[in-house]
Motif scaffolding. Structure first.
Motif, mmCIF file in Angstrom:
data_model
loop_
_atom_site.group_PDB
_atom_site.id
_atom_site.type_symbol
_atom_site.label_atom_id
_atom_site.label_comp_id
_atom_site.label_asym_id
_atom_site.label_seq_id
_atom_site.Cartn_x
_atom_site.Cartn_y
_atom_site.Cartn_z
ATOM 1 N N THR A 293 11.170 45.797 66.502
ATOM 2 C CA THR A 293 11.218 47.185 66.665
ATOM 3 C C THR A 293 12.589 47.848 65.693
ATOM 4 O OG1 THR A 293 10.455 47.228 68.869
ATOM 5 C CG2 THR A 293 11.570 49.420 68.035
ATOM 6 N N THR A 294 12.237 48.599 64.925
ATOM 7 C CA THR A 294 13.442 49.242 63.932
ATOM 8 C C THR A 294 13.252 50.775 64.076
ATOM 9 O OG1 THR A 294 11.820 49.099 62.013
ATOM 10 C CG2 THR A 294 13.739 47.632 62.441
ATOM 11 N N LYS A 295 14.435 51.577 63.839
ATOM 12 C CA LYS A 295 14.314 52.826 64.085
ATOM 13 C C LYS A 295 15.551 53.441 62.978
ATOM 14 C CE LYS A 295 13.313 53.217 68.998
ATOM 15 N NZ LYS A 295 13.796 53.587 70.412
ATOM 16 N N ASN A 296 14.990 54.628 62.443
ATOM 17 C CA ASN A 296 16.169 55.247 61.487
ATOM 18 C C ASN A 296 15.825 56.788 61.826
ATOM 19 O OD1 ASN A 296 17.325 56.243 59.367
ATOM 20 N ND2 ASN A 296 17.080 54.281 58.114
ATOM 21 N N PRO A 297 16.833 57.446 62.063
ATOM 22 C CA PRO A 297 16.443 58.829 62.392
ATOM 23 C C PRO A 297 16.127 59.664 61.223
ATOM 24 C CG PRO A 297 19.036 58.181 62.561
ATOM 25 C CD PRO A 297 18.228 57.122 62.540
ATOM 26 N N ASP A 298 16.436 59.078 59.896
ATOM 27 C CA ASP A 298 16.275 59.746 58.751
ATOM 28 C C ASP A 298 14.869 59.500 58.429
ATOM 29 O OD1 ASP A 298 18.603 61.228 58.833
ATOM 30 O OD2 ASP A 298 19.674 59.171 57.821
ATOM 31 N N VAL A 299 14.418 58.482 58.571
ATOM 32 C CA VAL A 299 12.844 57.848 58.118
ATOM 33 C C VAL A 299 11.825 57.880 59.222
ATOM 34 C CG1 VAL A 299 11.965 55.870 56.973
ATOM 35 C CG2 VAL A 299 14.164 56.378 56.332
ATOM 36 N N GLY A 300 12.263 57.354 60.372
ATOM 37 C CA GLY A 300 11.249 57.101 61.162
ATOM 38 C C GLY A 300 11.481 55.956 62.000
ATOM 39 N N GLU A 301 10.246 55.128 62.483
ATOM 40 C CA GLU A 301 10.696 54.049 63.490
ATOM 41 C C GLU A 301 9.506 53.216 63.251
ATOM 42 O OE1 GLU A 301 9.731 54.756 67.957
ATOM 43 O OE2 GLU A 301 11.178 56.370 67.218
ATOM 44 N N ASN A 302 9.270 51.841 63.582
ATOM 45 C CA ASN A 302 8.168 50.852 63.649
ATOM 46 C C ASN A 302 8.300 50.043 64.505
ATOM 47 O OD1 ASN A 302 7.528 48.067 62.193
ATOM 48 N ND2 ASN A 302 5.969 49.636 61.702
ATOM 49 N N VAL A 303 7.301 49.546 65.133
ATOM 50 C CA VAL A 303 6.806 48.436 66.080
ATOM 51 C C VAL A 303 5.854 47.499 65.608
ATOM 52 C CG1 VAL A 303 6.425 47.661 68.514
ATOM 53 C CG2 VAL A 303 7.670 49.913 67.874
#
Length: 365
Positions: A293-303
């Motif tokens: 799981t990755t999250k970036n407030p400026d880009v989005g997130e991915n699971v």
């Protein structure tokens, strides 16, 4: 000095030595290579005072001699000569005349007497190792060394002998790589620390070498020689950390995945990682998957979920993506295992390959 030689052989030798030359403003001679023509052999030397290299190629000598010439200028000239088979080099009035059938150039030379001596390491302490084994050992770990010189032992590759194995280790304190080369013919030797920046040059110069490489050891130098190429490097005076203490002896969770699936998953996840390259890894016992799981407030997130063989309990931890991704270049098996325990480093291995071990410290969340 006056010689004739095959252009491609000269260009190849200078391409390897030219990158060793130093960029020292107070010692301009270090930007030069030293050319020594004697007994139908041209010896090419380069040094930056931390690392020295010497290569020999056969030539036709009309007049023996020595000259120091800027490596970059000579190499650039040779690489831009197309359709030239032979090249002639001649020293006249402090200039090196380089000529072919179609062109001639003059390059200013430097006083060769100022060129530093390259240390010759005694062979009283020496071993022989297959070139492929040496390069494999260095390439498997060198990326884990620290690029900073604040702690010299951490910006080095640690090499030691262990019961018929040559062991290569590197760490920057955030991750650690260990590679064991099994060879009963390797004789016991004292452990050494080679500077990280020198290791990349050792790999570059000897990567295409076939056969054995002879390694000589002294108190402050190590040398490598094979097929007319000799390289010597400074040894770091320090003590490598007792890294075996931090290798977990057991784990509470593990996941086994196909390596290519794992690499693809981490590449996708990295698109959405934050400025700290943080990825959260989850081993899910019930659903039998490995999740990133990755999250970036400026880009989005991915699971990203990967079907896996799971043992132990469910567990979730965060790591630096770059540190995990780096190790895949050293894993040659089709499957990879991730072993995790709370508050301990994650261990990554190639399934069925006991020669490589990789540790990654978790990130504080």
């Amino acid at each position: 000095m006056k010689i004739e030689c095959i252009k491609n052989k000269l260009e190849e030798a200078i391409s390897k030595t030219e990158k060793i030359t130093g960029k020292n403003l107070t010692l301009p001679i270090l930007k030069c290579i030293l050319l020594i023509a004697k007994d139908n052999i041209l010896t090419i030397r380069a040094t930056n005072l931390d690392l020295g290299v010497e290569m020999s190629i056969p030539v036709k000598i009309k007049k023996e001699g020595v000259v120091a010439v800027p490596a970059g200028i000579l190499y650039s000239f040779l690489t831009n000569l197309s359709n030239e088979k032979n090249v002639s080099l001649e020293v006249k009035e402090n200039k090196l005349i380089v000529s072919t059938n179609h062109t001639e150039t003059q390059i200013k030379t430097y006083p060769y007497e100022e060129f530093p001596t390259i240390p010759v390491v005694s062979d009283k302490k020496s071993i022989n190792i297959n070139s492929n084994d040496l390069i494999l050992g260095l390439k498997s770990v060198w990326y884990s060394a620290s690029p900073s010189s604040m702690k010299p032992e951490l910006s080095s590759i640690y090499i030691y002998y262990d019961s018929g194995k040559m062991v290569f280790v590197a760490t920057d304190s955030f991750r650690l790589a260990e590679k064991k080369i099994f060879n009963r013919k390797i004789e016991e030797f004292d452990s050494v620390l080679i500077p990280h920046k020198n290791v990349s040059e050792i790999i570059r110069i000897f990567e295409a070498t076939n056969g054995d490489i002879k390694i000589n050891f002294s108190d402050n130098q190590i040398s490598f020689s094979s097929n007319g190429t000799y390289l010597t490097s400074r040894i770091v005076d320090g003590t490598f950390p007792d890294y075996k203490q931090i290798i977990p002896k057991e784990h509470s969770s593990s996941a086994t995945l196909l390596k290519q699936d794992t690499i693809s998953a981490f590449k996708v996840s990295n698109i959405f990682s934050d400025k700290f390259n943080q990825v959260t890894v989850e081993i899910n016992k019930k659903e039998k998957y490995f999740q990133i799981t990755t999250k970036n407030p400026d880009v989005g997130e991915n699971v990203y979920k990967i079907d896996s063989a799971i043992t132990g309990e469910s567990l979730e931890m965060s790591f630096n993506y770059k540190y995990i991704n780096d190790c895949f270049q050293s894993i040659t098996t089709d499957s990879v295992s991730f072993e995790m325990s709370k508050n301990k480093p994650m261990v990554i291995k190639g399934v069925g390959d006991p020669s490589f071990l990789y540790l990654v410290m978790s990130m504080n969340r």
